[in-house]
Design an enzyme around this catalytic site. Structure first.
Site, PDB file in Angstrom:
ATOM      1  N   HIS A   1      41.290  41.291  48.238  1.00 53.53           N
ATOM      2  CA  HIS A   1      40.176  40.786  49.037  1.00 53.53           C
ATOM      3  C   HIS A   1      40.480  40.804  50.529  1.00 53.53           C
ATOM      4  O   HIS A   1      39.576  40.753  51.347  1.00 53.53           O
ATOM      5  CB  HIS A   1      39.756  39.378  48.573  1.00 53.53           C
ATOM      6  CG  HIS A   1      40.674  38.270  48.958  1.00 53.53           C
ATOM      7  ND1 HIS A   1      41.601  37.721  48.094  1.00 53.53           N
ATOM      8  CD2 HIS A   1      40.800  37.573  50.119  1.00 53.53           C
ATOM      9  CE1 HIS A   1      42.242  36.743  48.704  1.00 53.53           C
ATOM     10  NE2 HIS A   1      41.776  36.641  49.930  1.00 53.53           N
TER      11      HIS A   1
ATOM     12  N   ASP B   1      43.006  41.185  41.992  1.00 52.66           N
ATOM     13  CA  ASP B   1      43.136  40.837  43.407  1.00 52.66           C
ATOM     14  C   ASP B   1      44.515  41.201  43.974  1.00 52.66           C
ATOM     15  O   ASP B   1      45.157  40.403  44.665  1.00 52.66           O
ATOM     16  CB  ASP B   1      42.847  39.355  43.631  1.00 52.66           C
ATOM     17  CG  ASP B   1      42.447  39.060  45.081  1.00 52.66           C
ATOM     18  OD1 ASP B   1      42.197  40.025  45.827  1.00 52.66           O
ATOM     19  OD2 ASP B   1      42.392  37.882  45.457  1.00 52.66           O
TER      20      ASP B   1
ATOM     21  N   SER C   1      46.565  34.346  52.139  1.00 51.13           N
ATOM     22  CA  SER C   1      46.328  35.248  51.008  1.00 51.13           C
ATOM     23  C   SER C   1      47.196  36.497  51.085  1.00 51.13           C
ATOM     24  O   SER C   1      47.220  37.186  52.101  1.00 51.13           O
ATOM     25  CB  SER C   1      44.856  35.665  50.967  1.00 51.13           C
ATOM     26  OG  SER C   1      44.055  34.619  50.501  1.00 51.13           O
TER      27      SER C   1
END
Length: 565
Positions: free
Chosen positions: A210, A250, A321
């Protein structure tokens, strides 16, 4: 950038009361439905000839799938003339394809076809470049050695580094420049920030999909340029490229032309327990070289469609992230990927086992595809066993799908995968992550009487919304079982909307809404929403738990979950 989850995002059930609709609403359950699959009568010579003809056509484009279909035909109609010849012909075509991949140095594909030949029962493999002879471990090892040789060397230990501050050098800030966005007539720099970490000396980096999605999303038409910034040199933007990515799990693999100042070794998250100390390293809000400490709060949160993730209480914010979650010895145990907005200490990370399973496919390049066999089920836990599990119970098998054709039907329990024990969905998902679509595997199962059976399954490509495929390939009475947990049977020949509930799946939308087996219901409408990723079913019912009082409800559920496989 950190993926933010609102409180209801991952809730599997959308249940809300609505006023009873007195007017007659035409049921939409049959719209956009494909032709339903009819069981093959293997005792009918004409049907067998049609199947042989279909398999020969498939073999021209897809020899592995043709081999699987021929194997199923042979197991069920082996006495018919030409069936054995067809199976041998498909073996030869699949073998030739394996050799073609090997000679072209497409080792990942060669392994896929090789394993398919083994699972389908091919006992002889000739003319391969590394010699003749029976299929055995030597050939498998040769293919695996070639795959490993095509990948860069990964760190096997901490290299003598003991200070966490030194390990920070192996992290990077991932920066996606998206140009300028205009709001209210004013232009602003548009960018995405995330974290990443080196897994090889020659510049391979792991991050979240992402974070870099705008660089690989074909529907994104804007500008997107990918850079990384080293921890020791945060002022210099270094160009990077996406090698491989997986939007379902992801994960993404990047490459930049620098020598890594430190390479993180990949650990084994199987050794991690609740309460163990962990450290998150990343660039929250762009503040690079940030290290936070916490513990593992849980190991089994269902936030991904294929596997559980860790819950951690280490401080994580937007920008973390893709950063590593390491243990006290410096081994990567997980990849930070999400948190819950406005809640402190509620963050999540992807177990490193999933990354290790996918590395060959990430290095192979492009988008990772995942397999499925068009079935739905849950971990089997015998009554009185506590938390112990003994396989995966098949609750639903889509007509015409791989599991259905192979005889892996509802009521059977999956206990092995190519000879390896399956204790629950976690095991099944991990093996599926290691397997590409267009592969044949051998599944071991037991039925309710304890009778053992083997099933040869073909791995189809998992779609974006598995539940949508089921909804469009089966009757509404059956397709609602995996979607909202309610199997129905018709109770009226004059009113096609009238049903009785035959089965309720525990923990499903129907179960949470208070429905019971035997309740009479009317399916008023079914509505596909959010680009066919959610199904909402409007129901009029007399629920036993409500004293058979009339009630109108709308039940909704996402068309993907960890229970589809």
């Amino acid at each position: 950038m950190k993926k933010i989850f609102t409180l209801g995002l991952r809730i599997q059930v959308i249940v809300f009361a609505i006023l009873f609709l007195s007017l007659v609403i035409s049921c939409s359950s049959t719209k956009n439905r494909t032709e339903l699959f009819s069981d093959i009568n293997y005792t009918d010579a004409e049907v067998v000839r049609d199947e042989i003809s279909a398999i020969k056509k498939i073999a021209e484009e897809n020899p592995v799938k043709a081999l699987w279909r021929a194997k199923i035909l042979s197991d069920n109609a082996g006495d018919f003339e030409s069936v054995s010849d067809l199976l041998d012909e498909c073996f030869q075509k699949a073998q030739a394809k394996c050799i073609e991949f090997w000679d072209g140095k497409k080792y990942v594909d060669a392994r896929r076809v090789y394993h398919s030949l083994v699972a389908a029962g091919c006992d002889d493999f000739r003319d391969l470049s590394f010699g003749e002879g029976a299929l055995d471990q030597k050939i498998n090892d040769s293919i695996n050695d070639s795959i490993n040789a095509s990948m860069p060397t990964l760190a096997g230990d901490t290299g003598g580094v003991t200070k966490l501050s030194d390990m920070i050098k192996g992290t990077v800030t991932v920066f996606v420049d998206k140009g300028v966005k205009v709001e209210g007539g004013v232009g602003y720099a548009d960018s995405v920030l995330g974290s990443g970490f080196f897994i090889s000396k020659n510049g391979y980096i792991i991050t979240n999909h992402h974070v870099i999605s705008s660089c690989v999303d074909p529907s994104y038409k804007g500008f997107a340029k990918l850079y990384i910034r080293l921890a020791e040199d945060p002022d210099t933007k270094i160009p990077a490229k996406v090698v491989g990515y997986d939007d379902l799990m992801d994960l993404a693999l990047l490459k930049t032309e620098v020598d890594a100042p430190y390479v993180f070794p990949l650990g084994s998250s199987k050794d991690l327990s609740i309460g163990d100390s962990v450290y998150a390293i990343g660039s929250p809000l762009g503040l690079d070289r940030t290290l936070t400490r916490g513990i593992v709060s849980a190991l089994d949160r269902n936030l991904l469609a294929m596997g559980n993730v860790f819950q951690i209480d280490a401080a994580v914010n937007a920008g973390n992230s893709g950063g590593p979650l390491i243990d006290e010895k410096g081994f990567v145990q997980a990849i930070v990927f999400a948190g819950v907005a406005n809640f402190q200490g509620l963050n999540f990370a992807i177990p490193v086992e999933y990354l290790k399973a996918e590395l060959p496919y990430l290095f192979n390049g492009g988008k990772c595809a995942h397999p499925w066999v068009q079935a739905y089920g849950k971990t089997s836990k015998p009554v009185g066993s506590g938390t112990k599990s003994d396989g995966v119970e098949v609750i639903y098998s889509m007509p015409g799908g791989s599991a259905y054709r192979a005889g892996l039907l509802a009521g059977k329990k999956i206990v092995s995968w190519n000879g390896n024990e399956i204790k629950g969905l976690d095991d099944l998902h991990l093996f599926m992550l290691q397997t590409q679509p267009d592969t044949i595997v051998k599944i071991g199962a037991v039925d309710t009487d304890g009778k053992k059976s083997e099933h040869v399954l073909y791995m189809e490509k998992r779609p974006k919304s598995p539940g949508y495929e089921i909804y469009t390939h089966d009757l509404i009475s059956s397709s609602l079982l995996p979607i909202i947990g309610m199997e129905l049977v018709h109770t009226s020949t004059s009113n096609k909307k009238l049903y009785g509930i035959k089965k309720i799946v525990r923990g499903s939308a129907a179960d949470e809404a208070g429905f019971s087996e035997g309740d009479p219901v009317q399916i008023m409408t079914t509505d596909l929403q959010q680009e066919n990723t959610v199904l909402v079913v409007q129901i009029y019912a007399k629920k036993r738990r409500n004293g058979f009082l009339d009630v109108g409800m709308a039940l909704g559920a996402p068309l993907d979950s960890e229970f589809y496989f």
